[in-house]
Design a protein around this motif. Structure first.
Motif, PDB file in Angstrom:
ATOM      1  N   GLY A 163      -3.402   8.654  -2.435  1.00 37.74           N
ATOM      2  CA  GLY A 163      -5.120   8.399  -1.148  1.00 37.74           C
ATOM      3  C   GLY A 163      -4.902  10.412  -1.362  1.00 37.74           C
ATOM      4  N   VAL A 164      -3.844  10.731   0.143  1.00 37.99           N
ATOM      5  CA  VAL A 164      -4.153  11.387   0.617  1.00 37.99           C
ATOM      6  C   VAL A 164      -3.851  13.089  -0.431  1.00 37.99           C
ATOM      7  N   VAL A 165      -3.492  12.882  -1.459  1.00 41.62           N
ATOM      8  CA  VAL A 165      -3.366  13.744  -2.904  1.00 41.62           C
ATOM      9  C   VAL A 165      -4.716  14.344  -2.997  1.00 41.62           C
ATOM     10  N   PHE A 177      -0.568   4.831  -0.586  1.00 44.38           N
ATOM     11  CA  PHE A 177      -1.843   6.194   0.085  1.00 44.38           C
ATOM     12  C   PHE A 177      -1.387   7.182   0.369  1.00 44.38           C
ATOM     13  N   ALA A 178       0.196   7.343   0.171  1.00 42.51           N
ATOM     14  CA  ALA A 178       0.284   9.375  -0.367  1.00 42.51           C
ATOM     15  C   ALA A 178      -0.915   9.412  -1.397  1.00 42.51           C
ATOM     16  N   MET A 213       1.219  -1.367  -0.179  1.00 43.41           N
ATOM     17  CA  MET A 213      -0.359  -0.009  -0.175  1.00 43.41           C
ATOM     18  C   MET A 213       1.034   1.397  -0.153  1.00 43.41           C
ATOM     19  N   ARG A 214       2.358   0.834   0.895  1.00 40.88           N
ATOM     20  CA  ARG A 214       2.947   2.377   0.616  1.00 40.88           C
ATOM     21  C   ARG A 214       2.775   3.113  -0.612  1.00 40.88           C
TER      22      ARG A 214
END
Lengths: 296, 307
Positions: A288-290, A285-286, A281-282
């Motif tokens: 996802g936020v962006v 997930f960034a 996922m690493r």
């Protein structure tokens, strides 16, 4: 000049060390649970276990895997993460695609967007929602954990913003070739959004795996509850037992009697799927936020 | 402009909007049933709701339940606990990720910073059920690791989850701990968007590391910090049900009982459906107003829109 260089490197060393300690603070509680689950009960009760097992034993896991109730709840959780995220994703894409069209192309768009968006601002709350879930016949049903949250509106808006940033020319070219909207969605938009779809799927999967409140609220008995709810019952009961007395000696006895090691084993098993998919996922997930912060 | 409309009409048949409506039907149905029907169900806050009679035949009682709320013994304490825990979570939940991102950004070793980022994001993805279980273990006064360490330094064991003076801050700190890593991602992304030439210019002007932070990095992420800050205003009454419900017990009701746990106990344990719904309605309305204020501010001063 040389002196300044030295200062900077001293700062870097301190900075790196402090942040590394902070990172360890996120890792050590998990290691502690892992160590407890592999340790002897007596050693745990006397507080000898830190971050490495003492008197290594698999007894807790043997006990847990024989526990039928736990095993059943695990099956429910696996069924849930198979069905739930698929439906979430399907509905997210089906809603996000039309909502990503310009107002001129889809006249009712604004109304639909507000209908969906308003649910993130205001809701009926626990009791009215419970009554509707009950009226639709979902009490004690697997679907009580799937249907009420089947449209993850936050992700719909994320996906909508992503679709809107795709080049319009691709879609227009497809019209000229006579493609239907369904074909454009399936053959152009979805293949172009693989990364976003993967992100949303993983977030939905984790949300379903972690959800415990619906499993507690909508079920009258423990049969059919997912593992997260099973663990909630367990954690609340053990902490209640331990809290009922402030007397130190009683506490000591209680913790010796309690099944701290088996609970640790169950906690670790519940974490395991997340720990396994986490490294994959690493990179997502960034995003996802962006993605959530992209402006329309 | 005219040509465009004419073009649109020509292609009208294929560009018709029916498929869009069809695609939206399933999602719309779910939202109408499970989000809007419960909103309609809030009429029960103005009734003495009885499940057997339903929304339409229960007796109307006006504002009785709202009046009762303000006279409820100990309600100030619950409201205070809610706001106290929520406000400190909001402030620290904003400041800590920003500070963490600033310091993490200064680590030049990609392997090290990548490792730190990966590990600190992990707790965000674990539920409060699991973390609750973990904290009950490690904060245990008899054999928990934290108290072992305190005793090692000659201190008395602390009753983190059973002492009213410690419970709220145990909630605040563990919540900030859970979320700071993930919360910092957005600032790190903002920092990587800062033009490197600004740093070079600062260096030419003789700015050291610290000055660069204050004059380049911080101004670069400030709009994002502002937006995140005002958007979190809606959570002013969300002290964290998931967390507190998994960690509290009657012994710490005095300092740890919050509106959401109160609503739960009223509705589920005591079957006071209408009263519970009324308290929930008031909480939702205040939340709604705060969110709208936050969005307005984010739009006006932060140039941010949700869609």
């Amino acid at each position: 000049m040389k002196r300044m260089y030295k200062n900077i490197s001293l700062f870097s060393v301190i900075n790196g060390t402090v942040l590394l300690l902070l990172a360890l603070s996120c890792l050590l509680p998990i290691l502690n649970v892992l160590a407890i689950s592999f340790s002897d009960r007596g050693a745990v009760a006397s507080g000898k276990v830190g971050f490495w097992p003492v008197d290594f034993t698999l007894a807790a896991y043997e006990y847990v895997l024989k526990d039928v109730a736990f095993f059943k709840s695990m099956l429910v959780s696996f069924a849930r993460i198979l069905v739930g995220p698929v439906l979430n994703l399907l509905l997210t894409i089906l809603c996000a695609y039309p909502l990503s069209k310009p107002d001129s192309r889809f006249r009712a768009r604004k109304i639909y967007v507000w209908i969906f968006y308003f649910t993130t601002l205001f809701g009926g709350g626990m009791i009215p929602t419970y009554i509707i879930v009950s009226k639709t016949g979902l009490i004690d049903s697997f679907w009580s954990m799937i249907l009420p949250g089947a449209v993850p509106v936050g992700y719909v808006i994320m996906m909508m913003n992503f679709f809107r940033n795709l080049p319009r020319e691709l879609e227009e070219a497809a019209w000229v070739d006579g493609a239907t909207q369904w074909q454009i969605l399936w053959k152009i938009y979805i293949p172009l959004s693989k990364a976003s779809i993967a992100t949303i799927s993983l977030f939905c999967l984790i949300n379903h795996w972690n959800s415990w409140f619906d499993g507690m609220l909508y079920f009258n008995n423990t049969e059919g509850q997912p593992m997260a709810t099973y663990l909630h019952n367990l954690v609340v009961n053990t902490s209640l037992d331990a809290m009922k007395s402030t007397d130190f000696e009683t506490l000591q006895q209680l913790s010796q009697l309690s099944t701290q090691t088996t609970q640790a084993a169950q906690l670790f098993l519940a974490m395991l799927p997340i720990l396994v998919i986490y490294p994959f996922m690493r990179k997502y997930f960034a995003q996802g936020v962006v993605m959530g912060s992209v402006k329309g | 402009m005219k040509k465009l409309t004419a073009d649109g009409q020509k292609r009208g048949k294929r560009m018709q909007q029916l498929p869009f409506h069809l695609m939206l039907i399933p999602g719309l149905l779910v939202v109408l049933i499970y989000n809007y029907a419960p909103m309609f169900g809030l009429v029960m806050a103005f009734q003495d709701f009885r499940p057997a009679r339903g929304f339409f035949r229960s007796e109307w009682v006006g504002l009785k339940h709202f009046e009762r709320f303000f006279q409820y013994p100990g309600i100030e304490k619950i409201v205070f606990n809610t706001v106290y825990i929520a406000v400190f979570k909001l402030i620290l939940g904003l400041v800590v990720p920003v500070l963490f991102a600033l310091f993490l950004h200064m680590i030049k070793n990609k392997l090290l910073s990548g490792f730190i980022q990966t590990v600190t994001c992990l707790p965000y993805f674990l539920s409060w059920v699991i973390l609750g279980g973990i904290f009950v273990n490690i904060l245990s006064p008899s054999n928990g690791v934290v108290n072992q360490i305190i005793q090692l330094f000659g201190g008395e064991p602390l009753y983190f989850l059973g002492d009213n003076s410690l419970f709220p801050w145990t909630m605040i700190i563990t919540d900030v701990w859970k979320n700071f890593g993930y919360g910092s991602i957005i600032y790190l992304a903002a920092m990587s968007n800062i033009d490197p030439e600004l740093y070079d210019a600062a260096k030419v002007d003789g700015a050291g590391k610290i000055k660069q932070i204050f004059h380049v990095t911080l101004p670069g992420i400030l709009p994002m910090v502002f937006v995140m800050g005002v958007l979190s205003l809606g959570g002013i009454l969300n002290a964290g049900f998931d967390q507190i419900f998994n960690l509290y017990n009657p012994q710490v009701y005095e300092s740890g009982d919050i509106l959401d746990t109160f609503i739960y106990r009223l509705g589920i344990d005591n079957a006071q459906y209408s009263f519970s719904a009324a308290v929930g309605l008031m909480k939702s309305l205040i939340g709604l107003v705060m969110i709208l204020i936050g969005y307005k501010l984010a739009d006006k001063y932060g140039d941010y829109r949700v869609f």
